[in-house]
Design an enzyme around this catalytic site. Structure first.
Site: not given
Ligand SMILES: Cc1ncc(CN)c(N)n1
Length: 224
Positions: A91, A143, A213
């Site tokens: 990633e 996730e 989130e």
């Molecule tokens: C804010 C956020 N939340 C979750 C993910 C997933 N790993 C992410 N990349 N970024």
């Protein structure tokens, strides 16, 4: 055929906090990717902020891995979390190549307030005082929000711009969905044996992840 999911505490809490879960997984930014109306400066803001977030997420997942090795008593927990950590390596490479593609210089990106607060939350979750079942619930929620959000951008009828399908595939693919289901079963198994106090904490942590989130997506509104 997919195995039907067993309903546990997490599903009960998701029913209870459905509108917040929907706010986190169907945010206007995500919907705008799916319907093709996304403002590219919003995408770039999200990209830069998420790169910084992921760098803070790595030590959190590493801590989950250590706890899975030491505390779980079930050998497959470690394998599931190790898989997640390995995919974070890809990633970070993906973010770097997207950064060049979209001319986002990560060295100049400053973490916004919502990002800082989310990362502070992750740090608090790394304390040994937080029970394994609570940490696993947080891990799953973090996730799962991305999995549900980006899978939505790939569902039938989408008008997701071709140059953004890479991002959507990263979290919306079936392998990532299966991985989230594995993390969820670990969390559910731990919650089955958790004390009333740990259950209350896990529900609270789930709600806090969803709020973080939503706040994280909201940053994309500012553009760059
Ligand atoms: C804010 C956020 N939340 C979750 C993910 C997933 N790993 C992410 N990349 N970024």
């Amino acid at each position: 055929m997919e195995k039907p999911e067993k309903r546990g505490m997490i599903d009960t809490w998701l029913d209870k906090h459905r509108s917040l879960y929907t706010a986190a997984t169907r945010h206007d930014f995500v919907v705008s990717i799916r319907d093709g109306s996304v403002d590219l400066s919003s995408f770039k803001t999200w990209l830069g902020q998420d790169y910084l977030f992921v760098r803070g997420f790595v030590p959190f997942v590493a801590n989950v891995l250590i706890r899975a090795c030491k505390e779980s008593g079930v050998t497959s927990d470690m394998e599931v979390v190790l898989g997640g950590l390995a995919s974070l390596n890809d990633e970070i490479e993906w973010f770097k190549s997207e950064g060049s593609k979209w001319s986002v210089d990560f060295s100049t990106v400053v973490a916004q307030k919502a990002n800082q607060e989310y990362r502070r939350f992750l740090e608090a979750m790394m304390s040994s005082e937080v029970e394994y079942s609570v940490v696993m619930t947080a891990f799953w929620a973090i996730e799962a929000v991305y999995q549900e959000s980006f899978a939505h951008c790939l569902e039938e009828g989408n008008k997701t711009p071709a140059e953004l399908t890479g991002a959507c595939n990263r979290w919306g693919n079936d392998g990532f969905k299966q991985y989230c289901l594995s993390v969820k079963s670990i969390a559910e198994r731990c919650l089955e044996n958790a004390s009333g106090e740990a259950l209350a904490e896990a529900e609270d942590v789930l709600v806090r992840v969803l709020e973080h989130e939503v706040a994280f997506w909201e940053m994309s509104r500012g553009g760059q």
